[in-house]
Design an enzyme around this catalytic site. Structure first.
Site, PDB file in Angstrom:
ATOM      1  N   ASN A  33      18.354  -0.816  -9.148  1.00 21.73           N
ATOM      2  CA  ASN A  33      18.924  -0.009 -10.236  1.00 21.73           C
ATOM      3  C   ASN A  33      19.782   1.146  -9.706  1.00 21.73           C
ATOM      4  O   ASN A  33      20.179   2.016 -10.476  1.00 21.73           O
ATOM      5  CB  ASN A  33      17.818   0.535 -11.152  1.00 21.73           C
ATOM      6  CG  ASN A  33      17.003   1.609 -10.469  1.00 21.73           C
ATOM      7  OD1 ASN A  33      17.062   1.761  -9.250  1.00 21.73           O
ATOM      8  ND2 ASN A  33      16.218   2.353 -11.245  1.00 21.73           N
ATOM      9  N   LYS A  91       5.614   5.644  -9.890  1.00 21.79           N
ATOM     10  CA  LYS A  91       5.762   4.490 -10.797  1.00 21.79           C
ATOM     11  C   LYS A  91       6.306   3.262 -10.060  1.00 21.79           C
ATOM     12  O   LYS A  91       5.886   2.136 -10.334  1.00 21.79           O
ATOM     13  CB  LYS A  91       6.721   4.840 -11.941  1.00 21.79           C
ATOM     14  CG  LYS A  91       6.068   5.663 -13.026  1.00 21.79           C
ATOM     15  CD  LYS A  91       7.054   5.833 -14.169  1.00 21.79           C
ATOM     16  CE  LYS A  91       6.583   6.880 -15.141  1.00 21.79           C
ATOM     17  NZ  LYS A  91       7.670   7.389 -15.979  1.00 21.79           N
ATOM     18  N   LYS A 105       3.726 -14.179  -8.000  1.00 23.29           N
ATOM     19  CA  LYS A 105       2.634 -15.085  -8.402  1.00 23.29           C
ATOM     20  C   LYS A 105       3.192 -16.213  -9.281  1.00 23.29           C
ATOM     21  O   LYS A 105       2.903 -17.396  -9.066  1.00 23.29           O
ATOM     22  CB  LYS A 105       1.567 -14.284  -9.160  1.00 23.29           C
ATOM     23  CG  LYS A 105       0.393 -15.132  -9.561  1.00 23.29           C
ATOM     24  CD  LYS A 105      -0.611 -14.350 -10.370  1.00 23.29           C
ATOM     25  CE  LYS A 105      -1.614 -15.321 -10.985  1.00 23.29           C
ATOM     26  NZ  LYS A 105      -2.378 -14.732 -12.050  1.00 23.29           N
ATOM     27  N   ALA A 114       7.195  -3.754   1.677  1.00 24.21           N
ATOM     28  CA  ALA A 114       7.677  -2.771   2.664  1.00 24.21           C
ATOM     29  C   ALA A 114       6.831  -1.520   2.522  1.00 24.21           C
ATOM     30  O   ALA A 114       7.042  -0.707   1.635  1.00 24.21           O
ATOM     31  CB  ALA A 114       9.154  -2.470   2.417  1.00 24.21           C
ATOM     32  N   TYR A 145       4.612   9.943  -2.225  1.00 23.21           N
ATOM     33  CA  TYR A 145       5.139   8.788  -1.471  1.00 23.21           C
ATOM     34  C   TYR A 145       4.011   8.092  -0.716  1.00 23.21           C
ATOM     35  O   TYR A 145       3.825   6.872  -0.831  1.00 23.21           O
ATOM     36  CB  TYR A 145       6.222   9.282  -0.507  1.00 23.21           C
ATOM     37  CG  TYR A 145       6.865   8.201   0.327  1.00 23.21           C
ATOM     38  CD1 TYR A 145       7.639   7.199  -0.262  1.00 23.21           C
ATOM     39  CD2 TYR A 145       6.724   8.188   1.720  1.00 23.21           C
ATOM     40  CE1 TYR A 145       8.248   6.215   0.505  1.00 23.21           C
ATOM     41  CE2 TYR A 145       7.329   7.208   2.496  1.00 23.21           C
ATOM     42  CZ  TYR A 145       8.087   6.221   1.889  1.00 23.21           C
ATOM     43  OH  TYR A 145       8.688   5.248   2.654  1.00 23.21           O
ATOM     44  N   TYR A 159      -3.964  -8.764  -5.104  1.00 25.33           N
ATOM     45  CA  TYR A 159      -3.265  -9.969  -5.584  1.00 25.33           C
ATOM     46  C   TYR A 159      -3.507 -11.126  -4.613  1.00 25.33           C
ATOM     47  O   TYR A 159      -3.592 -12.285  -5.029  1.00 25.33           O
ATOM     48  CB  TYR A 159      -1.749  -9.715  -5.724  1.00 25.33           C
ATOM     49  CG  TYR A 159      -1.324  -9.303  -7.110  1.00 25.33           C
ATOM     50  CD1 TYR A 159      -1.434  -7.977  -7.534  1.00 25.33           C
ATOM     51  CD2 TYR A 159      -0.817 -10.231  -8.015  1.00 25.33           C
ATOM     52  CE1 TYR A 159      -1.036  -7.591  -8.810  1.00 25.33           C
ATOM     53  CE2 TYR A 159      -0.415  -9.852  -9.292  1.00 25.33           C
ATOM     54  CZ  TYR A 159      -0.536  -8.531  -9.684  1.00 25.33           C
ATOM     55  OH  TYR A 159      -0.144  -8.161 -10.943  1.00 25.33           O
ATOM     56  N   GLN A 162      -7.667 -11.866  -4.916  1.00 23.99           N
ATOM     57  CA  GLN A 162      -8.191 -12.300  -6.216  1.00 23.99           C
ATOM     58  C   GLN A 162      -7.281 -13.313  -6.915  1.00 23.99           C
ATOM     59  O   GLN A 162      -7.756 -14.176  -7.619  1.00 23.99           O
ATOM     60  CB  GLN A 162      -8.422 -11.079  -7.120  1.00 23.99           C
ATOM     61  CG  GLN A 162      -9.416 -11.360  -8.236  1.00 23.99           C
ATOM     62  CD  GLN A 162      -8.896 -10.893  -9.586  1.00 23.99           C
ATOM     63  OE1 GLN A 162      -7.970 -10.104  -9.666  1.00 23.99           O
ATOM     64  NE2 GLN A 162      -9.497 -11.404 -10.650  1.00 23.99           N
ATOM     65  N   ARG A 186      16.875  12.889   6.306  1.00 23.44           N
ATOM     66  CA  ARG A 186      16.136  12.359   7.450  1.00 23.44           C
ATOM     67  C   ARG A 186      16.794  12.822   8.754  1.00 23.44           C
ATOM     68  O   ARG A 186      17.966  13.192   8.783  1.00 23.44           O
ATOM     69  CB  ARG A 186      16.040  10.836   7.364  1.00 23.44           C
ATOM     70  CG  ARG A 186      15.090  10.433   6.251  1.00 23.44           C
ATOM     71  CD  ARG A 186      14.817   8.957   6.222  1.00 23.44           C
ATOM     72  NE  ARG A 186      15.634   8.278   5.241  1.00 23.44           N
ATOM     73  CZ  ARG A 186      15.343   7.089   4.724  1.00 23.44           C
ATOM     74  NH1 ARG A 186      14.268   6.445   5.094  1.00 23.44           N
ATOM     75  NH2 ARG A 186      16.131   6.524   3.833  1.00 23.44           N
TER      76      ARG A 186
END
Ligand code: NAD
Length: 316
Positions: A33, A91, A105, A114, A145, A159, A162, A186
């Site tokens: 995005n 989020k 899945k 990552a 973060y 994931y 299970q 950075r």
């Protein structure tokens, strides 16, 4: 040929990964995005095997064709970005990773998360092995973060255990190369920008804290090797050559031929004192190790980025 989904594919690392996957004749669906990435990073791609979808992965999303491999890189990654976007960072690590794992899945795809060396926090073990659980301040400014990535790791393993998804986790250590943003805060882009502008080079604290720096082509080779392996547990990918920040500033002066001075600034909160990957597992499992030494990588980054981009004078 496999169809690969790359979330964060218009970012620094993601765009280099897209280039390499296309070079290896895979189809690439880049989902981004442009929150911290840029079309400038992918505008050179002319391949009919490439498509960019402007999608926010914190909302549920679907891909209308079969996907075999998912590289999940989308996330603000530089301190400037995640301090500016704390809730978005949480989020993306939670909802964004949920949605992307759900997609893997549904497609029965291999999924690579990552993750980051930041999950080790300010480490009490040196160098950092994958078995080290870390030393993280959950409520400090960097916690958004570090904890988002730790949550994403837990989610990925859930994931896998299970839901039976074929997942793996890469813990990426500091990486540099062309397409870094000049003002992302950075160490390497900041020092290069300052040196090329003949401004003083800023080193935090006394500069004795250490980091190790991996050149982007080495990193991308490691990501693909891990995705192609059958590994599920986390693997460190980074360059174990360790430098103090003061040494890094001196090497930047040498490589750029700049006569700038080095000045010191206060240490950021929870700045890790030492950072160096133990890459024994990557070597044994993937036959992977870095090939590009720091001075060579810095020269390549300067050559490929061009002066305007490193000075932040372009639109990227
Ligand atoms: P970057 O900011 O250049 O790339 C991240 C990309 O994710 C951007 O293009 C951004 O637009 C996209 N993105 C962010 N939120 C999104 C959303 N909600 N929906 C869709 N796309 C979204 O950062 P980078 O340095 O390329 O890092 C890529 C990944 O590698 C990140 O997950 C980061 O945590 C990890 N990593 C990077 C380093 C490094 O040294 N660069 C080190 C450790 C880990």
């Amino acid at each position: 040929m496999a169809t690969c989904l790359v979330t964060g594919g218009a970012g620094f690392l993601g765009s280099h990964l897209c280039d390499e996957l296309l070079r290896r004749e895979h189809r690439v669906i880049c989902v981004d995005n442009l929150e911290t990435g840029s079309l400038v990073n992918i505008e050179h791609i002319r391949s009919p095997s490439f498509v960019h979808l402007n999608v926010d992965i914190t909302e549920p999303y679907f891909i209308d064709e079969q996907v075999e491999v998912v590289f999940h890189l989308a996330s603000p990654a530089s301190p400037i970005d995640y301090l500016r976007l704390p809730l978005h960072t949480l989020k993306v690590g939670s909802y964004g990773t949920h949605h992307t794992l759900g997609l893997a899945k549904a497609h029965r795809a291999r999924f690579l998360l990552a993750s980051t060396s930041e999950i080790y926090g300010d480490p009490q073990e040196h160098p950092q092995r994958e078995s080290y659980w870390g030393h993280v301040n959950p409520i400090g400014p960097r916690g958004v973060y570090d904890e988002a990535k730790r949550y994403a790791e837990a989610l990925t393993m859930a994931y896998h255990r299970q839901q039976g998804v074929d997942t793996t986790i890469v813990r990426i250590f500091n990486t540099y190369g062309s397409r870094m943003r000049a003002h992302d805060g950075r160490a390497i882009p900041t020092l290069l920008r300052q040196a090329l502008a003949d401004r003083p080079l800023t080193v935090f604290g006394d500069g004795s804290q250490t980091r190790s720096f991996c050149y982007v082509s080495d990193l991308v080779r490691g990501l693909i090797a891990l995705a192609e392996s059958g590994q599920h547990e986390p693997v460190n990918i980074g360059n174990p050559d360790e430098f103090t920040l003061l040494e890094l500033a001196e090497i930047v002066l040498e490589v750029t031929g700049s006569s700038s001075k080095i000045v010191h600034a206060p240490l950021p909160t929870d700045d890790p004192k030492q950072r160096k990957p133990d890459i024994t597992l990557a070597k044994e499992l993937l036959g992977w190790e870095p090939e590009v030494a720091l001075r060579d990588g810095l020269r390549l980054a300067i050559e490929q980025s061009g002066r305007a981009r490193l000075l932040g004078d372009d639109l990227g």
